[in-house]
Design a protein around this motif. Structure first.
Motif, PDB file in Angstrom:
ATOM      1  N   LYS A 157      -5.000   5.559 -15.258  1.00 20.34           N
ATOM      2  CA  LYS A 157      -5.954   6.359 -14.805  1.00 20.34           C
ATOM      3  C   LYS A 157      -3.835   7.652 -14.334  1.00 20.34           C
ATOM      4  O   LYS A 157      -4.017   8.547 -14.931  1.00 20.34           O
ATOM      5  CB  LYS A 157      -5.437   6.042 -12.627  1.00 20.34           C
ATOM      6  N   ASN A 158      -3.030   6.939 -15.027  1.00 18.50           N
ATOM      7  CA  ASN A 158      -1.736   7.652 -15.153  1.00 18.50           C
ATOM      8  C   ASN A 158      -1.336   7.682 -15.721  1.00 18.50           C
ATOM      9  O   ASN A 158      -1.216   9.110 -16.114  1.00 18.50           O
ATOM     10  CB  ASN A 158      -0.827   7.438 -13.955  1.00 18.50           C
TER      11      ASN A 158
ATOM     12  N   ASN B  88      -3.816  11.223 -17.005  1.00 19.47           N
ATOM     13  CA  ASN B  88      -3.356  11.944 -16.499  1.00 19.47           C
ATOM     14  C   ASN B  88      -2.394  13.218 -17.081  1.00 19.47           C
ATOM     15  O   ASN B  88      -1.785  13.975 -16.981  1.00 19.47           O
ATOM     16  CB  ASN B  88      -3.339  11.993 -14.351  1.00 19.47           C
ATOM     17  N   ASP B  89      -0.647  11.768 -17.409  1.00 22.94           N
ATOM     18  CA  ASP B  89      -0.107  12.210 -17.776  1.00 22.94           C
ATOM     19  C   ASP B  89      -0.689  13.312 -19.179  1.00 22.94           C
ATOM     20  O   ASP B  89       0.314  14.140 -19.838  1.00 22.94           O
ATOM     21  CB  ASP B  89       0.636  11.483 -17.755  1.00 22.94           C
TER      22      ASP B  89
ATOM     23  N   LYS C  76      -3.162  13.764 -20.347  1.00 23.06           N
ATOM     24  CA  LYS C  76      -4.313  15.187 -20.371  1.00 23.06           C
ATOM     25  C   LYS C  76      -5.134  13.999 -21.362  1.00 23.06           C
ATOM     26  O   LYS C  76      -6.274  15.011 -22.324  1.00 23.06           O
ATOM     27  CB  LYS C  76      -3.883  16.079 -20.568  1.00 23.06           C
TER      28      LYS C  76
ATOM     29  N   ASP D 242      -8.687  13.121 -22.178  1.00 25.90           N
ATOM     30  CA  ASP D 242      -9.902  13.538 -22.630  1.00 25.90           C
ATOM     31  C   ASP D 242     -11.707  12.192 -22.684  1.00 25.90           C
ATOM     32  O   ASP D 242     -12.058  11.952 -23.637  1.00 25.90           O
ATOM     33  CB  ASP D 242     -11.116  15.022 -22.852  1.00 25.90           C
TER      34      ASP D 242
ATOM     35  N   TYR E 113     -10.095   7.260 -25.039  1.00 22.83           N
ATOM     36  CA  TYR E 113      -8.402   7.129 -24.235  1.00 22.83           C
ATOM     37  C   TYR E 113      -8.009   6.343 -25.594  1.00 22.83           C
ATOM     38  O   TYR E 113      -6.165   6.867 -26.047  1.00 22.83           O
ATOM     39  CB  TYR E 113      -8.892   5.641 -23.075  1.00 22.83           C
TER      40      TYR E 113
END
Length: 521
Positions: free
Chosen positions: A112-113, A116-117, A119, A121, A185
């Motif tokens: 998750k981090n 987010n860090d 970015k 998609d 990812y």
């Protein structure tokens, strides 16, 4: 629906439309700091972490990156690994059960981090995870698992219904879990690895390791050498076992997946039945629609009924519950399970500090694989990690490991002997187009497949790992070993280890004779 033709070579949704980077084959010797073997979620996560610490890394993969178990997952990011925590408390105690939960929750938070860090998609979303039973006799299992949640301070609750046309007797929710598109990812992490100077080589098969106290060298099938201070073996089944006897401590399971686009209003959440055969349900967004992903039908690799029957069973479930009769994707996946259901991550043998392995995720590789990558990176950097003792491959608990050890190895021996004694009443010349199976050729047991163009492909059915006899997998057009899960293409090439060498192919004389005698096929 039942007669819908199964695609000849099923591909997972996750690989559709992804622009994969390509890497050359290793063509010489190389020296680096850390050698990583295996380009799935564990190897890529470990490589990403190490290059961020300034470590020189070389990652090699026997085929293409992300084309193994990681590329065929259902991609749930969760610490809810079926009914497991009551069992872990019983075998290992509350402390180790809690550490296992924490390791997987930490892995979820890392993903998750990182999303987010950086970015990324990758369709990441938080989802509650649900277990459920449709059988009255399994109510107690759910209730005992909920009691285990309470002992371990896991946020969850009992439910009596789920938002589908499925009558359940009891269910259990684990809050704030997640899902994502794993290859979106991981291809982003691959780019970071390369940008920071990491080496990646595809189509490079590792076959052995030479080591001393200070260095470890991976030997490749083509005779090249990759030397580092240490080796991280993240190759699904360990390509090098040392004295760990992993062939006797792991078994392979297959399961199956259907996916189709739908405009149905999906209620959210991920779902898994605890009944056998199990059923898995989740969704992922695709072009403004939902892709419904249905999985299940787990069985030991190379064993059981005609594999097409597993797809048909999932089709029936999808028809009964969701009124679906068309599927855009279907694929199967395989993963390894250990004797006690906890992965083996750490020193390949106690005291061997520069060869580390990671295997046995029991189909929960998104969190277990990430947790393994985090642990391996810490160990390579000589950092403390609180989960090292939970995952250590050198552990041994008489209950359940001893019983499972004998059971699994008796099963291997049974299939080794059974395969040698079996004969077939079918002959290669009788095969129709797109049909394969065990046949007799000149009085010998062989494997044969006649492709859609009518060309016959004959292989020796003896697995090149320890000599068990492979079986035909009609769902994927592969040869699968019932002993340790090696898989081969219909032409005999290795798809999945531990086998390193292809099946022996039928000689030209044999093929020419059969072709000339049966030109009508």
């Amino acid at each position: 629906m039942a007669d819908e033709k199964i695609p000849q070579f099923p591909e997972p949704y996750w690989r559709d439309g992804i622009d994969f980077p390509e890497f050359k084959q290793l063509d010489g010797d190389l020296e680096t700091d850390v050698v990583i073997v295996g380009g799935g979620i564990t190897g890529i996560t470990a490589a990403y972490l190490l290059v961020n610490e300034g470590v020189r890394v070389a990652l090699i993969d026997a085929g293409k990156l992300l084309n193994g178990t990681t590329g065929h997952t259902t991609a749930k990011i969760t610490a809810q690994h079926d009914i497991i925590y009551d069992e872990l408390i019983s075998h290992f105690g509350i402390n180790k059960a809690r550490l296992y939960y924490e390791a997987n929750t930490n892995a979820l938070n890392f993903i998750k981090n990182t999303v987010n860090d950086l970015k990324i998609d990758c369709d990441f979303s938080e989802q509650d995870a649900h277990l459920y039973t449709t059988e009255e006799q399994s109510i107690q299992k759910i209730e005992k698992e909920f009691q285990a949640y309470q002992k371990l301070n896991i946020e969850g609750n009992i439910i009596n219904e789920i938002p589908f046309d499925i009558k359940i007797y009891k269910g259990l929710v684990m809050k704030k879990q997640a899902q994502f598109h794993p290859l979106k990812y991981l291809t982003h992490l691959v780019k970071v690895i390369v940008d920071k100077g990491g080496y990646i080589f595809e189509n490079t098969v590792a076959v052995n390791i030479e080591r001393d106290e200070n260095k470890a060298t991976v030997l490749t099938r083509d005779g090249h050498r990759v030397t580092g201070n240490g080796v991280l073996s993240c190759s699904h089944f360990p390509f090098y076992e040392g004295t760990g006897f992993y062939s006797g401590r792991l078994h392979a399971d297959r399961s199956y997946v259907l996916a189709t686009k739908t405009n149905m209003d999906y209620p959210g959440g991920t779902y898994l039945s605890v009944d056998k055969p199990n059923r898995s349900i989740r969704f992922t967004p695709v072009d403004g629609e939902n892709l419904l992903i249905i999985g299940g039908e787990s069985h030991k690799s190379g064993q059981g009924v005609d594999t097409k029957e597993h797809y048909k069973a999932l089709e029936k479930f999808a028809k009964d519950v969701f009124n679906l009769d068309h599927f855009d994707y279907r694929w199967s996946t395989q993963d390894l399970a250990t004797l006690d259901k906890l992965p083996y991550v750490g020193e390949i043998t106690s005291g061997v500090h520069n060869i580390l392995i990671a295997t046995g995720y029991r189909k929960w590789g998104m969190t277990n694989g990430t947790a393994a990558g985090l642990l391996l990176a810490d160990m390579a950097l000589n950092k403390e990690n609180p989960y090292q003792t939970v995952y250590t491959p050198s552990r041994f608990y008489a209950d359940p490991s001893l019983q499972k050890f004998f059971k699994e190895n008796i099963d291997v021996a049974k299939h080794l002997i059974k395969g040698k004694l079996e004969v077939s009443n079918k002959y290669a010349e009788e095969l129709a187009n797109d049909e394969g199976g065990i046949v007799m050729v000149n009085g010998a047991r062989k494997g044969a497949y006649r492709d859609t163009e009518g060309k016959l492909h004959i292989v020796d059915t003896t697995c090149t790992h320890v000599g068990c006899e492979v079986n035909w997998n009609d769902g994927e057009r592969t040869w699968d070993c019932p002993c340790h899960g090696s898989r081969f293409s219909y032409t005999g090439e290795v798809i999945e280890g531990p086998a390193e060498k292809p099946l022996q192919k039928g000689d030209h004389t044999m093929l020419e004779n059969l072709t000339s005698e049966n030109s009508g096929y």
